[in-house]
Design a protein around this motif. Structure first.
Motif, short mmCIF file in Angstrom:
data_model
loop_
_atom_site.label_atom_id
_atom_site.label_comp_id
_atom_site.label_asym_id
_atom_site.label_seq_id
_atom_site.Cartn_x
_atom_site.Cartn_y
_atom_site.Cartn_z
N ASP A 163 0.83 -1.20 0.00
CA ASP A 163 0.00 0.00 0.00
C ASP A 163 0.87 1.25 0.00
O ASP A 163 2.11 1.19 0.00
N GLU A 164 0.19 2.37 0.01
CA GLU A 164 0.88 3.66 -0.12
C GLU A 164 1.85 3.93 1.03
O GLU A 164 2.93 4.48 0.84
N ASP A 197 -1.16 6.98 -14.56
CA ASP A 197 -2.09 7.91 -15.19
C ASP A 197 -2.41 9.06 -14.25
O ASP A 197 -2.42 8.89 -13.02
N ILE A 198 -2.69 10.21 -14.84
CA ILE A 198 -3.18 11.38 -14.11
C ILE A 198 -4.49 11.80 -14.76
O ILE A 198 -4.54 12.01 -15.98
N ASP A 247 -3.61 0.76 -8.56
CA ASP A 247 -4.51 1.30 -7.55
C ASP A 247 -4.69 2.79 -7.84
O ASP A 247 -3.90 3.39 -8.58
N GLU A 248 -5.73 3.39 -7.25
CA GLU A 248 -6.06 4.78 -7.54
C GLU A 248 -6.17 5.58 -6.25
O GLU A 248 -6.57 5.05 -5.22
N LYS A 249 -5.80 6.84 -6.33
CA LYS A 249 -5.90 7.72 -5.15
C LYS A 249 -6.07 9.16 -5.62
O LYS A 249 -5.77 9.51 -6.77
N ASN A 250 -6.58 10.00 -4.71
CA ASN A 250 -6.62 11.43 -4.97
C ASN A 250 -5.20 11.99 -4.86
O ASN A 250 -4.47 11.68 -3.92
N THR A 259 -4.81 10.01 -9.45
CA THR A 259 -3.66 9.33 -10.03
C THR A 259 -3.86 7.82 -9.90
O THR A 259 -4.44 7.34 -8.93
N ARG A 260 -3.39 7.10 -10.88
CA ARG A 260 -3.38 5.64 -10.84
C ARG A 260 -1.93 5.20 -10.89
O ARG A 260 -1.13 5.70 -11.70
#
Length: 421
Positions: free
Chosen positions: A49-50, A245-246, A214-217, A327-328
């Motif tokens: 994870d992040e 990706d953005i 995974d994706e996050k703000n 962002t992914r």
């Protein structure tokens, strides 16, 4: 003499082993997370994870898996996106087998049979590309799949268009299908649109990316250069995530060109690595959207930048009202073999740790074909590694190292004297 030399070499090897394993004291790790599992399968897997990316080393060499007795367990890191970095693209052509116009509902039906490249392999498809020789059109389409050109399964609804320099003729299926026949239905098609050709594409690399992301703000800051009328977006990637990706989230209608730059902590200036165009048009009779910025420049997966700058050129228009940026990023999977204990932990955050080498790494491709229990991670736990160590720990480590060094020096001196004699 040979015995003395053998003894010296053995002691020096023991000394190097002592030094190399000196950082493997579990107290040298600053962070850990409990691994939640249900003991379903022998092999267990989890996605990082992040927080782990943020506090571990960039090359993940300080990752360790331990059981409830704090014993280290062998593991391997599986980067499926790296293993499939070479594009695996299969393209099938097709032939039209049926076409008719429903004048009552203004629907155009066109059926295609896929022609496989090899009769001995399954027809796999994840994307359809249409060849339409027509300018300035916007069509809503329904996609169906079938095996016999009689019974059809609905797949999805989408839009294809060609307006001036904007074009979208590909339809992402969002899954992998094995249909032999595909039906394209144009809705509200009074012009009786013709499809010259249909291609079925299977991109294994693209499918893999979806599974390992995974994706996050995003953490970002927006500034407006009033002199040049440019919107400047600064993205903070302090966790060194492998950004893929953005996505710009906005309710505005726009069509703007952009440039994208990157910078790492040890660099002063931003360096440009890509440019392109984003647009979002939402009219009653026309909708077109491309608000995603793909960072495909990192095809070799080099260390990822800590800061990214995007310059959007507004020309004479007002700046875009940006609601959010997502962002992914690519993620890594850890796989280890359970030993039957009740609890496991993942350790990270040790700048002195070196990458371990386990036998399990040699047959990981076979383990990937085994059933694996997908585990989850609990909250992060931080430990102060500067806490005072117990006398017993200090004495063992210090006395062992000093003793080995002293004996080695004495033996070397004895050998030198004998050689001189």
């Amino acid at each position: 003499m040979k015995r003395i030399l053998f003894l010296v070499v053995s002691i020096l090897m023991l000394s190097s082993l002592s030094i190399s394993f000196a950082d493997e004291n579990i107290d040298n790790w600053r962070y850990h997370k409990e691994i939640k599992h249900e003991d379903k399968n022998l092999y267990k897997s989890l996605f990082l994870d992040e927080e782990i990316y943020r506090y571990s080393k960039n090359n993940l060499s300080d990752i360790r898996i331990v059981n409830e007795q704090n014993q280290y367990l062998p593991y391997y890191i599986y980067n499926e996106y790296i293993n499939n970095s070479i594009e695996s693209l299969i393209e099938h052509t097709s032939e039209q087998v049926h076409s008719h116009m429903d004048t009552k509902y203004n629907k155009k039906y066109i059926d295609f049979k896929v022609i496989p490249n090899d009769e001995n392999i399954d027809i796999l498809g994840s994307k359809i590309i249409l060849d339409i020789n027509k300018n300035n059109f916007l069509k809503k389409v329904e996609i169906y799949g079938g095996y016999d050109n009689i019974k059809w399964d609905f797949i999805k609804e989408d839009t294809v268009y060609r307006i001036n320099d904007l074009e979208k003729l590909d339809i992402q299926l969002n899954n992998i299908f094995k249909y032999t026949y595909y039906r394209i239905i144009f809705l509200d098609d009074m012009e009786n649109t013709i499809i010259d050709n249909l291609k079925l594409i299977y991109n294994h690399k693209e499918i893999t990316y979806r599974e390992y992301t995974d994706e996050k703000n995003a953490h970002y800051e927006i500034k407006v250069d009033s002199k040049e009328n440019n919107t400047i977006i600064y993205l903070n990637n302090e966790n060194s995530l492998k950004l893929r990706d953005i996505s710009i989230i906005s309710k505005d209608a726009f069509k703007r060109k952009y440039s994208i730059f990157y910078r790492n902590n040890n660099q002063e200036e931003f360096k440009q690595f890509s440019s392109g165009e984003i647009y979002q048009i939402d009219l009653k009779n026309f909708k077109a959207t491309k608000t995603n910025i793909n960072l495909g420049v990192y095809e070799n997966y080099q260390p990822y930048p800590t800061s990214i700058k995007i310059v959007i050129y507004n020309n004479d228009d007002v700046p875009i009202n940006i609601d959010n940026i997502k962002t992914r990023y690519l993620v890594d999977k850890i796989v280890f073999k359970g030993d039957g204990t009740n609890s496991y932990k993942i350790l990270f955050g040790n700048i002195d740790a070196h990458r371990p080498y386990y036998d399990i790494e040699a047959y990981k491709d076979h383990i990937e074909n085994e059933d694996q229990e997908l585990c989850t991670l609990l909250n992060i736990v931080k430990r102060d590694i500067h806490e005072k160590k117990t006398d017993k720990e200090i004495n063992y480590n210090l006395i062992l190292n000093i003793t080995i060094v002293v004996i080695s020096i004495l033996l070397v001196l004895i050998i030198i004297k004998k050689i001189k004699f």
